[in-house]
Design a protein around this motif. Structure first.
Motif, PDB file in Angstrom:
ATOM      1  N   THR A  15      40.819  47.139  69.867  1.00 17.38           N
ATOM      2  CA  THR A  15      40.426  48.548  70.037  1.00 17.38           C
ATOM      3  C   THR A  15      41.378  49.288  70.986  1.00 17.38           C
ATOM      4  O   THR A  15      41.014  50.274  71.616  1.00 17.38           O
ATOM      5  CB  THR A  15      38.922  48.675  70.418  1.00 17.38           C
ATOM      6  OG1 THR A  15      38.577  50.053  70.522  1.00 17.38           O
ATOM      7  CG2 THR A  15      38.585  47.951  71.716  1.00 17.38           C
ATOM      8  N   ASP A  19      39.268  52.427  72.235  1.00 15.43           N
ATOM      9  CA  ASP A  19      38.768  52.316  73.612  1.00 15.43           C
ATOM     10  C   ASP A  19      39.948  52.378  74.595  1.00 15.43           C
ATOM     11  O   ASP A  19      39.834  52.950  75.683  1.00 15.43           O
ATOM     12  CB  ASP A  19      38.001  50.997  73.800  1.00 15.43           C
ATOM     13  CG  ASP A  19      36.740  51.174  74.632  1.00 15.43           C
ATOM     14  OD1 ASP A  19      36.636  52.199  75.313  1.00 15.43           O
ATOM     15  OD2 ASP A  19      35.867  50.289  74.607  1.00 15.43           O
ATOM     16  N   GLN A  22      41.445  55.896  74.787  1.00 15.36           N
ATOM     17  CA  GLN A  22      40.458  56.803  75.371  1.00 15.36           C
ATOM     18  C   GLN A  22      40.579  56.878  76.899  1.00 15.36           C
ATOM     19  O   GLN A  22      40.054  57.779  77.514  1.00 15.36           O
ATOM     20  CB  GLN A  22      39.104  56.186  75.023  1.00 15.36           C
ATOM     21  CG  GLN A  22      37.921  57.070  74.992  1.00 15.36           C
ATOM     22  CD  GLN A  22      36.771  56.277  74.350  1.00 15.36           C
ATOM     23  OE1 GLN A  22      36.804  55.983  73.158  1.00 15.36           O
ATOM     24  NE2 GLN A  22      35.795  55.907  75.132  1.00 15.36           N
ATOM     25  N   THR A 175      29.080  47.688  78.357  1.00 18.66           N
ATOM     26  CA  THR A 175      29.777  48.970  78.495  1.00 18.66           C
ATOM     27  C   THR A 175      30.280  49.226  79.912  1.00 18.66           C
ATOM     28  O   THR A 175      31.328  49.833  80.111  1.00 18.66           O
ATOM     29  CB  THR A 175      28.809  50.093  78.055  1.00 18.66           C
ATOM     30  OG1 THR A 175      28.351  49.760  76.755  1.00 18.66           O
ATOM     31  CG2 THR A 175      29.450  51.451  78.064  1.00 18.66           C
ATOM     32  N   HIS A 206      31.850  42.734  73.330  1.00 24.43           N
ATOM     33  CA  HIS A 206      32.734  43.845  73.720  1.00 24.43           C
ATOM     34  C   HIS A 206      32.560  44.046  75.220  1.00 24.43           C
ATOM     35  O   HIS A 206      31.537  44.569  75.668  1.00 24.43           O
ATOM     36  CB  HIS A 206      32.308  45.101  72.931  1.00 24.43           C
ATOM     37  CG  HIS A 206      33.042  46.349  73.291  1.00 24.43           C
ATOM     38  ND1 HIS A 206      33.881  46.991  72.410  1.00 24.43           N
ATOM     39  CD2 HIS A 206      33.047  47.101  74.414  1.00 24.43           C
ATOM     40  CE1 HIS A 206      34.374  48.081  72.981  1.00 24.43           C
ATOM     41  NE2 HIS A 206      33.872  48.169  74.213  1.00 24.43           N
ATOM     42  N   HIS A 208      33.787  45.089  79.220  1.00 25.71           N
ATOM     43  CA  HIS A 208      34.652  45.875  80.116  1.00 25.71           C
ATOM     44  C   HIS A 208      34.842  45.073  81.395  1.00 25.71           C
ATOM     45  O   HIS A 208      34.053  44.185  81.727  1.00 25.71           O
ATOM     46  CB  HIS A 208      34.059  47.265  80.337  1.00 25.71           C
ATOM     47  CG  HIS A 208      34.321  48.167  79.156  1.00 25.71           C
ATOM     48  ND1 HIS A 208      35.364  49.053  79.129  1.00 25.71           N
ATOM     49  CD2 HIS A 208      33.701  48.264  77.957  1.00 25.71           C
ATOM     50  CE1 HIS A 208      35.368  49.679  77.950  1.00 25.71           C
ATOM     51  NE2 HIS A 208      34.360  49.211  77.209  1.00 25.71           N
ATOM     52  N   GLY A 237      42.129  50.274  78.838  1.00 20.56           N
ATOM     53  CA  GLY A 237      40.794  50.832  78.574  1.00 20.56           C
ATOM     54  C   GLY A 237      40.280  51.586  79.775  1.00 20.56           C
ATOM     55  O   GLY A 237      40.862  51.542  80.854  1.00 20.56           O
ATOM     56  N   ASN A 242      39.341  46.950  79.176  1.00 25.66           N
ATOM     57  CA  ASN A 242      38.578  46.077  78.276  1.00 25.66           C
ATOM     58  C   ASN A 242      39.070  44.639  78.413  1.00 25.66           C
ATOM     59  O   ASN A 242      40.080  44.385  79.068  1.00 25.66           O
ATOM     60  CB  ASN A 242      38.808  46.518  76.821  1.00 25.66           C
ATOM     61  CG  ASN A 242      38.163  47.848  76.492  1.00 25.66           C
ATOM     62  OD1 ASN A 242      38.465  48.874  77.082  1.00 25.66           O
ATOM     63  ND2 ASN A 242      37.257  47.837  75.531  1.00 25.66           N
TER      64      ASN A 242
END
Ligand code: KIV
Ligand code: ZN
Length: 522
Positions: A15, A19, A22, A175, A206, A208, A237, A242
């Motif tokens: 990602t 991500d 972003q 998250t 997923h 962080h 990330g 990430n």
């Protein structure tokens, strides 16, 4: 997933382009996104999350083109839990050989409060949106955002609803980087045990990295039954980033004795991708970063050097070649030709197209004229600042800076702005400040300087400096970079590079800044 042959295969879902991109300041140009997607596809990434198509016209175009150019990877787009997002996402990805819609909603108490939905209302929303996505696409991933802070009963309930509505992958995001390895494993185990239908889908993890546990949490989830890891190159990330792709992939390869899971990644492509992502995102890799840091394979202390010379395995658990770095004894200088440069780049794990190679060769010759010995790091610096396709609205023509102990420093600058020469003489608090003031006088703008970073590429007083500059104009964030043996020249070029990118973003998109909000689930 219970099919015997798939038991040990872990899917790698990258990602970086969603991500990763972003994260504030990591914005990539359209061409850069296509290049990174193509490298990820070549490397064997199973799923590429190419962007968030509803976020902006630019994201939509990039995801659509990545989808059309895809070869082996599944191309995935992100969408919030509403029909408009999902339809836009499908429009963008449907041109891929294999496409996936990824839709999500925040399920923890804090996140439920934002769209102000009751638990029941949110459950209905999940049912409707996953059903809608599945009617468009056979491959649907659903994520309960902030899953690791969601009540377990509610998490089981909504995961079951998403599976019944047709989700084929259930992603469990940490998250805010809050979970720890044992808890990460327990959560996946609980979902597999308790949720009806869990055996028929793939669970993804997923994570962080807010507490520095993203890699450990992802691997723990795999040991508990997750069969997809979501990650980014260099761990790019938001906030602390990430899970780093290179870390989980190499951990599974090097410690396959205790984690017997396979990925489809060609690890020899890792280093090239790491460098390209660092270069296009403007986020340099820290020197001591696992796997891809500049020092990851360097042995400084006498004891270590001695040991490595006798038997490389005394202090090395993997070989540089495993990630695409192969040493050579070629010393580069002004007599080195194009073939030597090509071979050197190959040995450094860098793959370039013919045009890029030509561009680097011109810069290399220029550098070799000024610097007696051109080290590997010098060449890598040239690659990292290799031109993108940004047109030059403004270009530095000449710069003279007067420095001294008595200050203020003075800069005399000539720039070409849209074909016309402009000059300025300005002073400042130091040579870089004086030169940046000249840029502002010649090309007035309101962008704020958010980051100014200088690195010496090698040792010695004739070392090149690489400079990164990040500008923010009304939420449009751009990064520029440059390298030169003259730090002030490198600084001005990096600044000008960022301004050129800003002009392109203004022209192309007007207000196309990503002001999308996760709260707009409805
Ligand atoms: O971290 C997160 O929760 C996300 C979701 C959108 C999957 O990135
Ligand atoms: Zn995330």
């Amino acid at each position: 997933m219970t099919h015997a042959s798939d038991q040990d295969r872990v899917l790698i879902f990258d990602t970086t382009l969603r991500d990763g991109e972003q994260s504030p300041g990591a914005t990539m140009s359209h061409e850069e996104k296509l290049e990174i997607a193509s490298l990820l596809d070549d490397m064997g990434v199973d799923v590429i999350e190419a962007g968030f198509p509803i976020a902006s016209e630019g994201d939509f175009r990039a995801v659509s083109e990545i989808a059309k150019n895809s070869r082996n990877s599944v191309i995935c787009g992100l969408s919030r839990a509403n029909f408009k997002d999902i339809d836009r996402c499908w429009e963008a990805i449907k041109g891929a050989g294999r496409s996936r819609i990824h839709t999500f909603i925040g399920t923890s108490p804090l996140h439920r409060a934002i769209p102000n939905l009751t638990m029941d209302e949110m459950a209905d929303r999940i049912h409707e949106t996953v059903t809608h996505a599945r009617n468009l696409c056979d491959d649907v991933q659903w994520s309960p955002m902030d899953a690791t802070r969601t009540e377990h009963d509610y998490l089981c309930r909504v995961v079951e609803i998403a599976i019944k509505a047709g989700a084929t992958t259930i992603n469990i995001p940490d998250t805010v980087g809050y979970t720890a390895p044992r808890e990460s494993a327990d959560l996946i185990r609980m979902l597999i045990e308790k949720v009806p239908g869990a055996d028929d889908i793939v669970f993804a993890t997923h994570c962080h990295n807010d507490l520095g546990m993203a890699t450990a949490n992802s691997l723990a989830a795999v040991e508990a039954g997750a069969r997809q890891i979501e990650c980014t190159i260099n761990g790019l990330g938001e906030r602390a980033g990430n899970t780093a792709l290179e870390e989980v992939v190499m951990a599974l390869k090097v410690r396959n004795d205790i984690m017997p899971y396979a990925t489809g990644i060609d690890t020899t492509k890792i280093m090239n991708l790491s460098r390209r992502v660092a270069s296009v995102s403007g986020f340099a890799v820290q020197f001591n970063k696992a796997i891809v840091g500049k020092n990851a394979f360097q042995h400084e202390s006498g004891i270590h050097q001695d040991g490595v010379l006798k038997n490389v395995e005394t202090f090395e658990i993997m070989k540089p070649a495993d990630i695409g770095i192969t040493g050579d004894n070629i010393v580069m200088g002004k007599h080195s030709g194009r073939a030597a440069l090509r071979s050197k780049l190959k040995n450094l794990g860098v793959e370039l197209g013919e045009n890029q190679l030509n561009d680097i060769f011109v810069r290399f010759k220029d550098l070799a004229d000024r610097k007696k010995e051109v080290y590997d790091d010098d060449i890598l610096a040239l690659v990292s600042i290799s031109d993108d396709a940004t047109p030059d609205h403004l270009a530095l023509k000449s710069l003279r800076v007067v420095c001294g102990t008595d200050g203020p420093q003075q800069a005399d600058m000539v720039m070409v702005v849209n074909g016309a020469e402009k000059t300025a003489t300005t002073t400042g608090d130091g040579p870089v400040d004086a030169a940046f003031n000249a840029v502002k006088e010649i090309f007035p703008h309101a962008a704020k300087l958010e980051l100014y970073q200088v690195h010496a590429v090698t040792q010695g007083t004739d070392a090149q400096a690489t400079v990164s500059v990040r500008l923010n104009e009304d939420g449009r964030i751009v990064t520029g970079s440059s390298a030169d043996t003259d730090t002030v020249v490198a600084s001005v070029r990096a600044y000008v590079h960022a301004l050129n990118r800003l002009v392109v973003r203004r022209d192309k998109t007007g207000g196309d800044t990503k002001e999308i909000s996760y709260k707009d689930a409805g």
